[in-house]
Design a protein around this motif. Sequence first.
Motif, PDB file in Angstrom:
ATOM      1  N   LEU A  86       0.815  -1.141  -0.056  1.00 38.53           N
ATOM      2  CA  LEU A  86       0.207   0.166  -0.137  1.00 38.53           C
ATOM      3  C   LEU A  86       0.888   1.345   0.029  1.00 38.53           C
ATOM      4  CD1 LEU A  86      -3.127  -0.513   2.594  1.00 38.53           C
ATOM      5  CD2 LEU A  86      -2.945  -0.629   0.060  1.00 38.53           C
ATOM      6  N   VAL A  87       0.397   2.435  -0.942  1.00 42.29           N
ATOM      7  CA  VAL A  87       0.936   3.565  -0.842  1.00 42.29           C
ATOM      8  C   VAL A  87       0.034   4.548  -0.655  1.00 42.29           C
ATOM      9  CG1 VAL A  87       3.231   3.287  -1.893  1.00 42.29           C
ATOM     10  CG2 VAL A  87       1.086   3.593  -3.278  1.00 42.29           C
ATOM     11  N   ALA A  88       0.119   5.908  -0.357  1.00 44.00           N
ATOM     12  CA  ALA A  88      -1.093   6.470  -0.291  1.00 44.00           C
ATOM     13  C   ALA A  88      -0.506   8.034  -1.032  1.00 44.00           C
ATOM     14  CB  ALA A  88      -1.033   7.159   1.271  1.00 44.00           C
ATOM     15  N   LYS A  89      -1.787   8.487  -1.505  1.00 44.60           N
ATOM     16  CA  LYS A  89      -1.396  10.083  -1.954  1.00 44.60           C
ATOM     17  C   LYS A  89      -2.812  10.846  -1.093  1.00 44.60           C
ATOM     18  CE  LYS A  89       0.104   8.558  -6.373  1.00 44.60           C
ATOM     19  NZ  LYS A  89      -0.054   8.796  -7.984  1.00 44.60           N
ATOM     20  N   ILE A  90      -2.424  12.067  -0.919  1.00 45.46           N
ATOM     21  CA  ILE A  90      -3.464  12.751  -0.235  1.00 45.46           C
ATOM     22  C   ILE A  90      -3.589  14.210  -1.096  1.00 45.46           C
ATOM     23  CG2 ILE A  90      -3.058  11.854   1.968  1.00 45.46           C
ATOM     24  CD1 ILE A  90      -1.726  14.281   2.881  1.00 45.46           C
ATOM     25  N   ALA A  91      -4.811  14.897  -0.835  1.00 48.05           N
ATOM     26  CA  ALA A  91      -5.099  15.960  -1.567  1.00 48.05           C
ATOM     27  C   ALA A  91      -6.049  16.897  -0.705  1.00 48.05           C
ATOM     28  CB  ALA A  91      -5.620  16.088  -2.802  1.00 48.05           C
ATOM     29  N   GLY A  92      -6.064  18.348  -0.595  1.00 46.99           N
ATOM     30  CA  GLY A  92      -6.988  19.036   0.062  1.00 46.99           C
ATOM     31  C   GLY A  92      -6.205  19.910   1.255  1.00 46.99           C
ATOM     32  N   GLY A  93      -7.249  20.013   2.260  1.00 48.85           N
ATOM     33  CA  GLY A  93      -6.491  20.890   3.257  1.00 48.85           C
ATOM     34  C   GLY A  93      -6.250  22.335   3.038  1.00 48.85           C
ATOM     35  N   ALA A  94      -7.199  22.860   2.239  1.00 52.75           N
ATOM     36  CA  ALA A  94      -6.922  24.242   1.710  1.00 52.75           C
ATOM     37  C   ALA A  94      -7.253  25.243   2.955  1.00 52.75           C
ATOM     38  CB  ALA A  94      -7.702  24.395   0.315  1.00 52.75           C
ATOM     39  N   GLN A  95      -7.002  26.307   2.666  1.00 50.33           N
ATOM     40  CA  GLN A  95      -7.485  27.386   3.469  1.00 50.33           C
ATOM     41  C   GLN A  95      -8.243  28.283   2.722  1.00 50.33           C
ATOM     42  OE1 GLN A  95      -4.595  30.028   5.546  1.00 50.33           O
ATOM     43  NE2 GLN A  95      -6.142  31.567   5.928  1.00 50.33           N
ATOM     44  N   MET A  96      -9.771  28.022   2.887  1.00 53.78           N
ATOM     45  CA  MET A  96     -10.679  28.721   2.067  1.00 53.78           C
ATOM     46  C   MET A  96     -10.774  30.111   2.100  1.00 53.78           C
ATOM     47  SD  MET A  96     -11.428  26.375  -0.029  1.00 53.78           S
ATOM     48  CE  MET A  96     -12.493  27.170  -0.986  1.00 53.78           C
ATOM     49  N   PHE A  97     -10.654  30.815   3.381  1.00 52.97           N
ATOM     50  CA  PHE A  97     -11.053  32.004   3.675  1.00 52.97           C
ATOM     51  C   PHE A  97      -9.565  32.423   4.364  1.00 52.97           C
ATOM     52  CE2 PHE A  97     -15.025  30.433   3.643  1.00 52.97           C
ATOM     53  CZ  PHE A  97     -15.558  31.372   2.931  1.00 52.97           C
ATOM     54  N   GLY A 100      -7.586  36.249   9.989  1.00 57.63           N
ATOM     55  CA  GLY A 100      -6.663  37.099  10.691  1.00 57.63           C
ATOM     56  C   GLY A 100      -5.898  35.901  11.306  1.00 57.63           C
ATOM     57  N   SER A 101      -4.476  36.304  11.542  1.00 52.37           N
ATOM     58  CA  SER A 101      -3.411  35.128  11.836  1.00 52.37           C
ATOM     59  C   SER A 101      -3.872  34.443  13.257  1.00 52.37           C
ATOM     60  CB  SER A 101      -2.087  35.828  12.022  1.00 52.37           C
ATOM     61  OG  SER A 101      -2.255  36.882  12.981  1.00 52.37           O
ATOM     62  N   ASN A 102      -4.393  34.987  13.925  1.00 47.61           N
ATOM     63  CA  ASN A 102      -4.695  34.209  15.341  1.00 47.61           C
ATOM     64  C   ASN A 102      -5.910  33.458  15.388  1.00 47.61           C
ATOM     65  OD1 ASN A 102      -6.372  36.531  15.589  1.00 47.61           O
ATOM     66  ND2 ASN A 102      -5.706  37.272  17.515  1.00 47.61           N
ATOM     67  N   ASN A 103      -6.462  33.159  14.292  1.00 45.96           N
ATOM     68  CA  ASN A 103      -7.847  32.501  14.147  1.00 45.96           C
ATOM     69  C   ASN A 103      -7.578  31.082  14.378  1.00 45.96           C
ATOM     70  OD1 ASN A 103     -10.276  31.546  13.709  1.00 45.96           O
ATOM     71  ND2 ASN A 103     -11.049  33.427  13.039  1.00 45.96           N
ATOM     72  N   ASP A 104      -8.185  30.220  15.142  1.00 45.08           N
ATOM     73  CA  ASP A 104      -8.013  28.777  15.138  1.00 45.08           C
ATOM     74  C   ASP A 104      -8.713  28.381  13.899  1.00 45.08           C
ATOM     75  OD1 ASP A 104      -7.196  26.425  16.621  1.00 45.08           O
ATOM     76  OD2 ASP A 104      -9.281  26.107  17.288  1.00 45.08           O
ATOM     77  N   MET A 105      -9.576  28.624  13.419  1.00 51.13           N
ATOM     78  CA  MET A 105      -9.998  27.985  12.160  1.00 51.13           C
ATOM     79  C   MET A 105      -9.307  28.015  11.013  1.00 51.13           C
ATOM     80  SD  MET A 105     -13.926  29.377  12.498  1.00 51.13           S
ATOM     81  CE  MET A 105     -13.614  30.848  13.308  1.00 51.13           C
ATOM     82  N   LEU A 106      -8.323  29.269  11.070  1.00 48.02           N
ATOM     83  CA  LEU A 106      -7.390  29.347  10.081  1.00 48.02           C
ATOM     84  C   LEU A 106      -6.661  27.878   9.897  1.00 48.02           C
ATOM     85  CD1 LEU A 106      -5.366  31.291   8.440  1.00 48.02           C
ATOM     86  CD2 LEU A 106      -4.132  31.128  10.607  1.00 48.02           C
ATOM     87  N   ARG A 107      -6.172  27.241  10.757  1.00 43.84           N
ATOM     88  CA  ARG A 107      -5.337  26.111  10.822  1.00 43.84           C
ATOM     89  C   ARG A 107      -5.736  24.738  10.509  1.00 43.84           C
ATOM     90  NH1 ARG A 107      -1.294  27.603   9.236  1.00 43.84           N
ATOM     91  NH2 ARG A 107      -0.993  29.904   9.742  1.00 43.84           N
ATOM     92  N   VAL A 108      -7.275  24.768  10.177  1.00 44.10           N
ATOM     93  CA  VAL A 108      -7.961  23.570  10.283  1.00 44.10           C
ATOM     94  C   VAL A 108      -7.542  22.650   9.007  1.00 44.10           C
ATOM     95  CG1 VAL A 108     -10.070  24.065   9.135  1.00 44.10           C
ATOM     96  CG2 VAL A 108     -10.176  22.110  10.807  1.00 44.10           C
ATOM     97  N   VAL A 113      -4.124  17.839   7.244  1.00 41.10           N
ATOM     98  CA  VAL A 113      -3.204  17.335   6.588  1.00 41.10           C
ATOM     99  C   VAL A 113      -2.149  16.820   7.728  1.00 41.10           C
ATOM    100  CG1 VAL A 113      -1.361  18.128   5.071  1.00 41.10           C
ATOM    101  CG2 VAL A 113      -3.316  19.015   4.526  1.00 41.10           C
ATOM    102  N   ALA A 114      -1.849  17.610   8.730  1.00 38.39           N
ATOM    103  CA  ALA A 114      -0.706  16.923   9.443  1.00 38.39           C
ATOM    104  C   ALA A 114      -1.176  15.608  10.218  1.00 38.39           C
ATOM    105  CB  ALA A 114      -0.491  17.883  10.499  1.00 38.39           C
ATOM    106  N   ALA A 115      -2.620  15.559  10.627  1.00 41.80           N
ATOM    107  CA  ALA A 115      -3.157  14.625  11.072  1.00 41.80           C
ATOM    108  C   ALA A 115      -3.002  13.250  10.290  1.00 41.80           C
ATOM    109  CB  ALA A 115      -4.447  14.738  11.618  1.00 41.80           C
ATOM    110  N   SER A 116      -3.506  13.540   8.930  1.00 36.16           N
ATOM    111  CA  SER A 116      -3.355  12.451   7.931  1.00 36.16           C
ATOM    112  C   SER A 116      -2.038  11.937   8.076  1.00 36.16           C
ATOM    113  CB  SER A 116      -3.978  12.934   6.815  1.00 36.16           C
ATOM    114  OG  SER A 116      -5.223  13.663   6.970  1.00 36.16           O
ATOM    115  N   LYS A 117      -1.114  12.712   7.733  1.00 39.99           N
ATOM    116  CA  LYS A 117       0.326  12.039   7.421  1.00 39.99           C
ATOM    117  C   LYS A 117       0.539  11.383   8.660  1.00 39.99           C
ATOM    118  CE  LYS A 117       2.067  15.698   4.548  1.00 39.99           C
ATOM    119  NZ  LYS A 117       2.890  17.042   4.353  1.00 39.99           N
ATOM    120  N   GLU A 118       0.451  11.915   9.812  1.00 39.41           N
ATOM    121  CA  GLU A 118       0.765  11.381  11.041  1.00 39.41           C
ATOM    122  C   GLU A 118       0.255   9.846  11.230  1.00 39.41           C
ATOM    123  OE1 GLU A 118       1.417  13.259  14.368  1.00 39.41           O
ATOM    124  OE2 GLU A 118       1.540  11.680  15.623  1.00 39.41           O
TER     125      GLU A 118
END
Lengths: 161, 206
Positions: A86-97, A100-108, A113-118
């Motif tokens: 098995l190998v994996a390919k992933i796509a997505g994880g964009a920041q649609m909006f 502001g930099s201190n917003n938690d939703m910014l990072r989702v 992506v990080a959680a998928s890789k992990e």
Amino acid sequence: MGTVIKVGMADLNVCKAPDALTTLGLGSCVGICLWDSVAKIAGMAHVMLPDSTQIRNNDNIAKFADTGIKETLDRVLKLGAQKSRLVAKIAGGAQMFAFGSNNDMLRVGDRNVAASKEMLKKLGIRLVAEDTGLNFGRTIVFYPENGNLVITAVGKPSKTI
Amino acid sequence: MSDLRLEEINSIHFDVLKEIANIGAGNATTALSKLLDAKVDMHVPNIEFMEFKDLAEAIGGAENVVVGILLTLDTGIDGMMMFILESDSAEKIVNSLMGRTCGSLDEFSEMDLSALQEIGNIIAGSYLSAISTFTNMTITSSVPYLSIDMAGAILSVPAIEFGKISDKALMIESEFGDKDTIINGYFILIPTLEAFELIFSSLGLM
């Protein structure tokens, strides 16, 4: 030509060539494809959130990177794939909006992506290609016949990884 | 933690949400009418709790290109609100505001986008003030954020936020306009469960 099986939001599915898997309009969600090149079997998960243990309402295992990828793995193995191939390919994880930099939703997107890789690492599945981040939505189609992941976005030429 | 479960929202709660939606749409219509300096009619909005997977379908399919304007709610209640405009409706509004007849979404200038953002802000603000009036709470929101992309991708943002508490989202579909220019908009409210509770309890329903 086989059929193209649609994978919805917080959903997952598996197939064998010549069938293919697709998910439409991926935003901050991540699409994870697992592929066995010999058996020509693939699985695709469309996960929305990084971690099922952080959320109270976690009945839908396809919604989370940790449980969703594990379930996809179980399903492709059941269909006859071999874990060592098995190998994996992933796509997505964009920041649609552009928040502001201190917003938690910014990072989702990034966190997904990080959680998928992990999770892939934890399960011992090699990540061979990715098209993640940036600020646009993606439609993806995975062909288990040749392992191509075709990515289309609004106003951009399609891309194969 | 909140004790309220979305599955337990009953018909009285739902009627209240409907009424808020109605007043919000009314406010939005008045605001739009002033902005465009034209008579704008409103249809009774359609309000539904929808599964995420059906949300994109209701807005013309996951790949349908739409304009999404998103605001986060800061004080009063926590959550997000989003206003989605069909691309042809967005074109109609901007054209009418800018006093011209052509121009499609992909040719929009910075100025046009900024106008669109402001329209989203005004419409979202109309709904917000409806909630605010109903509940007697002061609610403030962030500046509007704009994105033009596939409906599925744009909806993933509120869906993820809402996905932490439920598999359903509250969607209000409204139609504005006269015979010639029908503007189709979708308003999605994503309060936290605590915020829902706050709304209902301030109305004496809990």
